[in-house]
Design a protein around this motif. Structure first.
Motif, PDB file in Angstrom:
ATOM      1  N   LEU A 169      44.801  31.955  43.634  1.00  0.00           N
ATOM      2  CA  LEU A 169      42.873  31.615  42.744  1.00  0.00           C
ATOM      3  C   LEU A 169      42.702  32.987  41.277  1.00  0.00           C
ATOM      4  O   LEU A 169      42.592  32.459  40.300  1.00  0.00           O
ATOM      5  CB  LEU A 169      41.769  31.108  43.056  1.00  0.00           C
ATOM      6  CG  LEU A 169      42.536  29.782  43.762  1.00  0.00           C
ATOM      7  CD1 LEU A 169      40.490  29.416  44.484  1.00  0.00           C
ATOM      8  CD2 LEU A 169      42.237  29.061  43.061  1.00  0.00           C
ATOM      9  N   ALA A 170      42.354  33.868  42.128  1.00  0.00           N
ATOM     10  CA  ALA A 170      42.368  35.233  40.722  1.00  0.00           C
ATOM     11  C   ALA A 170      43.667  35.489  40.114  1.00  0.00           C
ATOM     12  O   ALA A 170      43.141  35.571  38.982  1.00  0.00           O
ATOM     13  CB  ALA A 170      42.290  36.572  42.162  1.00  0.00           C
ATOM     14  N   VAL A 171      44.719  35.542  40.731  1.00  0.00           N
ATOM     15  CA  VAL A 171      46.478  35.453  39.470  1.00  0.00           C
ATOM     16  C   VAL A 171      46.181  34.191  38.106  1.00  0.00           C
ATOM     17  O   VAL A 171      46.162  34.799  37.364  1.00  0.00           O
ATOM     18  CB  VAL A 171      47.331  35.686  39.848  1.00  0.00           C
ATOM     19  CG1 VAL A 171      48.238  35.543  39.423  1.00  0.00           C
ATOM     20  CG2 VAL A 171      46.951  37.287  40.735  1.00  0.00           C
ATOM     21  N   THR A 172      45.910  33.566  38.430  1.00  0.00           N
ATOM     22  CA  THR A 172      45.559  32.197  38.320  1.00  0.00           C
ATOM     23  C   THR A 172      44.069  32.086  36.281  1.00  0.00           C
ATOM     24  O   THR A 172      45.058  31.457  35.684  1.00  0.00           O
ATOM     25  CB  THR A 172      45.551  30.925  38.815  1.00  0.00           C
ATOM     26  OG1 THR A 172      46.484  30.646  39.541  1.00  0.00           O
ATOM     27  CG2 THR A 172      45.604  29.597  37.653  1.00  0.00           C
ATOM     28  N   LEU A 173      43.192  32.312  37.602  1.00  0.00           N
ATOM     29  CA  LEU A 173      42.307  32.450  36.758  1.00  0.00           C
ATOM     30  C   LEU A 173      42.304  33.633  35.275  1.00  0.00           C
ATOM     31  O   LEU A 173      42.692  34.045  33.909  1.00  0.00           O
ATOM     32  CB  LEU A 173      41.339  32.995  37.288  1.00  0.00           C
ATOM     33  CG  LEU A 173      41.036  31.883  38.138  1.00  0.00           C
ATOM     34  CD1 LEU A 173      39.588  31.692  38.836  1.00  0.00           C
ATOM     35  CD2 LEU A 173      40.401  30.266  37.697  1.00  0.00           C
ATOM     36  N   LEU A 174      43.275  35.118  36.378  1.00  0.00           N
ATOM     37  CA  LEU A 174      43.526  36.177  34.907  1.00  0.00           C
ATOM     38  C   LEU A 174      44.331  35.599  34.028  1.00  0.00           C
ATOM     39  O   LEU A 174      44.409  36.007  33.217  1.00  0.00           O
ATOM     40  CB  LEU A 174      44.068  37.300  35.996  1.00  0.00           C
ATOM     41  CG  LEU A 174      44.988  38.543  35.018  1.00  0.00           C
ATOM     42  CD1 LEU A 174      43.194  39.097  34.431  1.00  0.00           C
ATOM     43  CD2 LEU A 174      45.109  39.554  36.057  1.00  0.00           C
ATOM     44  N   LEU A 175      45.222  35.219  34.379  1.00  0.00           N
ATOM     45  CA  LEU A 175      46.303  34.826  33.131  1.00  0.00           C
ATOM     46  C   LEU A 175      45.990  33.475  32.511  1.00  0.00           C
ATOM     47  O   LEU A 175      45.993  33.316  31.579  1.00  0.00           O
ATOM     48  CB  LEU A 175      47.816  33.724  34.238  1.00  0.00           C
ATOM     49  CG  LEU A 175      48.416  34.898  34.465  1.00  0.00           C
ATOM     50  CD1 LEU A 175      49.181  34.298  35.536  1.00  0.00           C
ATOM     51  CD2 LEU A 175      49.396  35.946  34.281  1.00  0.00           C
ATOM     52  N   VAL A 176      45.092  32.967  32.627  1.00  0.00           N
ATOM     53  CA  VAL A 176      43.690  31.688  31.859  1.00  0.00           C
ATOM     54  C   VAL A 176      43.362  32.337  30.919  1.00  0.00           C
ATOM     55  O   VAL A 176      43.134  31.862  29.622  1.00  0.00           O
ATOM     56  CB  VAL A 176      43.067  30.705  32.841  1.00  0.00           C
ATOM     57  CG1 VAL A 176      42.518  29.905  32.018  1.00  0.00           C
ATOM     58  CG2 VAL A 176      43.720  29.738  33.901  1.00  0.00           C
TER      59      VAL A 176
END
Length: 209
Positions: free
Chosen positions: A185-192
């Motif tokens: 989730l953290a990586v996904t939100l960072l990419l967003v």
């Protein structure tokens, strides 16, 4: 921004309501005991495509040209696309969780719905993070083509890692499941967030005649 969100939601519900119906059909089929998670992943994929319709509609109608004469910054316009898109995706995942809980309580069917919800969230968020800047940069005609090429490259690299990274897979498998979920989730939100910054830069650098 409230006015932009209202405009987009009104347009989506009036012109693309069939997408909502199709999404609900796949989502309901996906929570029926015994069905594969494929239906849920496909449902959230359809919703991510549906949520991008407002961006494409604004491009085709020439709406963005009028934004320049309104007291709206490029950052505000782009942010409205992201807020609308990810709000719909979050609602879609929450609806899946609610339906899955209802099925579990009424039938006792023990499905790993939390893992499926995590996959749905990361998958749809990443698809949108790729699609929005590409659509802004290349337009609704060329954007999907570039998107498919980029996703193909990402999938190819992922397969190489899976086929040749047994030690990495073994290491990840031994990690705490909650830690893996939070990391995803953290990586996904960072990419967003990175996607949003890129989209703002693209929008502000464009010339709209």
């Amino acid at each position: 921004m409230k006015g932009l969100l209202y405009k987009d939601m009104l347009m989506l519900l009036r012109q693309y309501r069939n997408f909502v119906f199709i999404f609900l059909v796949f989502l309901i089929v996906g929570v029926i005991p015994g069905n594969e998670s494929y239906f849920n992943i496909y449902a959230i994929f359809l919703l991510s495509v549906f949520s991008l319709s407002s961006l494409r509609a604004d491009e085709m109608s020439g709406w963005n040209r009028y934004c320049d004469i309104l007291p709206l910054s490029g950052k505000t316009v782009v942010t409205s696309y992201y807020v609308e898109n990810y709000s719909l995706l979050t609602l879609g995942v929450l609806l899946y969780l609610i339906l899955s809980l209802i099925i579990r309580l009424t039938t006792g069917y023990n499905s790993d719905f939390l893992s499926i919800a995590l996959i749905m969230t990361c998958f749809s968020f990443l698809i949108s993070a790729i699609s929005i800047p590409l659509t802004l940069k290349f337009g609704s005609a060329k954007g999907p083509v570039v998107q498919m090429i980029l996703i193909g490259v990402i999938v190819f690299i992922g397969l190489l890692i899976i086929n040749n990274g047994n030690q990495l897979i073994t290491f990840i498998s031994g990690m705490n499941r909650a830690a893996i979920s939070l990391a995803c989730l953290a990586v996904t939100l960072l990419l967003v967030l990175i996607s949003w910054k890129i989209s703002v830069h693209i929008y502000n650098s464009q010339e709209r005649a």
